[in-house]
Design an enzyme around this catalytic site. Structure first.
Site, PDB file in Angstrom:
ATOM      1  N   ASP A 104       0.851  -1.137   0.194  1.00  0.00           N
ATOM      2  CA  ASP A 104      -0.017   0.086   0.116  1.00  0.00           C
ATOM      3  C   ASP A 104       0.885   1.144  -0.155  1.00  0.00           C
ATOM      4  OD1 ASP A 104       0.826   0.050   2.655  1.00  0.00           O
ATOM      5  OD2 ASP A 104      -0.956   0.091   3.429  1.00  0.00           O
ATOM      6  N   GLU A 105       2.270   1.231   0.047  1.00  0.00           N
ATOM      7  CA  GLU A 105       2.884   2.151   0.365  1.00  0.00           C
ATOM      8  C   GLU A 105       2.887   3.147  -1.040  1.00  0.00           C
ATOM      9  OE1 GLU A 105       6.609   2.040   2.533  1.00  0.00           O
ATOM     10  OE2 GLU A 105       5.697   0.897   4.123  1.00  0.00           O
ATOM     11  N   TYR A 129      12.204   2.875  -1.161  1.00  0.00           N
ATOM     12  CA  TYR A 129      11.517   1.434  -0.963  1.00  0.00           C
ATOM     13  C   TYR A 129      10.505   1.731  -1.904  1.00  0.00           C
ATOM     14  CZ  TYR A 129       8.234  -1.943   0.459  1.00  0.00           C
ATOM     15  OH  TYR A 129       7.365  -3.065   0.568  1.00  0.00           O
ATOM     16  N   LYS A 133       9.044  -0.112  -5.300  1.00  0.00           N
ATOM     17  CA  LYS A 133       7.932  -1.131  -5.521  1.00  0.00           C
ATOM     18  C   LYS A 133       6.826  -0.365  -6.794  1.00  0.00           C
ATOM     19  CE  LYS A 133       6.872  -4.459  -3.869  1.00  0.00           C
ATOM     20  NZ  LYS A 133       7.138  -5.978  -4.148  1.00  0.00           N
TER      21      LYS A 133
END
Ligand code: DAU
Length: 334
Positions: A104-105, A129, A133
């Site tokens: 969800d980030e 990060y 993703k």
């Protein structure tokens, strides 16, 4: 297949090591030759792509590994999958799935009153990060649209549960509390995460693999929003109850507020309506039942914890925490 870098551990697989469908290969997803050989040997009907560098703090102190594994690794894996998929007959091609496990980030950070992230929320990653993703998600999406590779993406909220490497919030706090070490809460402790028990995540992935539609994204979340302060307080209370004679009880005395994570996302929350309505998924654990199970697992598996706290783990603890100091006046009375 796994590269067995610092968080990888073959002991996590002992429970399935004797199963007839299980086989293990140590390799890196950036290694195209290894991937080709593996696909050729096993002729799989699906690939589940979990391989990633996943710790935000590590991505801040050393982003390169995240670019390499999460972006280039996903690209190499997609290329190998595409080449393999082309060798299948048309029924096999239709049935094949490439399931990309994401986070969800990628959606960025929510304000307190914002609605939770849904599948249409624009991407706005804030850390190396989450940016890596997000990039990998875009590649996976593009392979569906450009080449027809039957890919599906899942974006999941914070997992917790057994076997969680103790660099992440929940296992770090449990292991520190058991050892009487400080419990380092970043900033004011009011950052909110949406916690999901790992078993519920795995059930969601199975469903998506079986019945999810290629080209689609499914959000997975526990509807369990908690501030970090609440999480750590809940852990301390469970430990007080399960270990009343501990010399460190009450465990909340170990709480320390330390320097914040740079660019720290304030709040994540997932709207899992699509997964619930389309595939009938429901989380089986509440935060309370899942957390209790998790604490009990760490109490029962002290040897596993000792083993993973190797030299490289200790180096990371020094690197990440010694410079944070302690915001003395703001201890657990907050
Ligand atoms: O949202 C899904 C993501 O959840 C995954 O994609 C990531 O791989 C996973 O690491 C996790 O990211 P977070 O940054 O939210 O997880 P972490 O356990 O590192 O931190 C959770 C919260 O706790 C966050 O607000 C930072 C805070 N924290 C973390 C650590 C390690 C502390 O206050 N103290 C700590 O020592």
């Amino acid at each position: 297949m796994d590269c067995l870098t610092y968080a990888g551990n073959l002991r996590n697989l002992t429970a399935v090591a004797d199963k007839p469908g299980y086989t293990f290969t140590r390799a890196n997803i950036c290694d195209r030759a290894a991937l080709d050989a593996l696909l050729d040997e096993h002729r799989p009907r699906a690939i589940l792509h979990f391989a990633a560098e996943s710790h935000v703090d590590r991505s801040i102190l050393g982003p390169e590994a995240f670019i390499e594994t999460n972006i280039r690794g996903t690209f190499v894996l997609l290329e190998a999958a595409r080449a393999y998929w082309k060798t299948l007959n048309s029924a096999e091609q239709q049935a094949f799935r490439f399931l990309h496990v994401s986070t969800d980030e990628v959606y960025g950070s929510l304000e307190p009153n914002d609605p939770p992230f849904c599948e249409e929320t624009p991407y706005a990653p804030n850390s190396p990060y989450s940016a890596s993703k997000a990039a990998s998600d875009h590649l996976v999406r593009a392979y569906f649209h450009t080449y027809g590779l039957p890919t599906i993406i899942t974006n999941c909220s914070n997992n917790y549960g057994p076997y969680h490497f103790p660099e992440k919030l929940i296992p770090l706090m449990i292991t520190h509390a058991l050892e009487g070490k400080p419990l380092p809460i970043y900033g004011d402790g009011m950052n909110v995460r949406d916690w999901l028990y790992v078993g519920d995540h795995c059930r969601a992935l199975r469903l998506v693999l079986e019945r999810g539609r290629p080209g689609e994204t499914y959000n997975v979340g526990g509807r369990n929003e908690r501030s970090n302060k609440e999480v750590v307080a809940a852990l301390c209370a469970i430990l007080d109850e399960l270990r009343p004679d501990s010399p460190h009880a009450p465990h909340r005395q170990l709480i320390r507020y330390v320097k914040d994570r740079p660019g720290h996302d304030r709040r994540y929350a997932i709207d899992a309506t699509k997964l619930e309505q389309e595939l009938g998924w429901r989380a089986q654990e509440t935060f309370e039942t899942g957390l209790r199970k998790t604490v009990q697992w760490y109490l029962d598996n002290a040897e596993w914890v000792r083993e993973v706290q190797s030299g490289s783990y200790r180096d990371w603890m020094d690197q990440n925490y010694t410079t944070r100091g302690e915001m003395a006046a703001q201890e657990h009375t907050r």
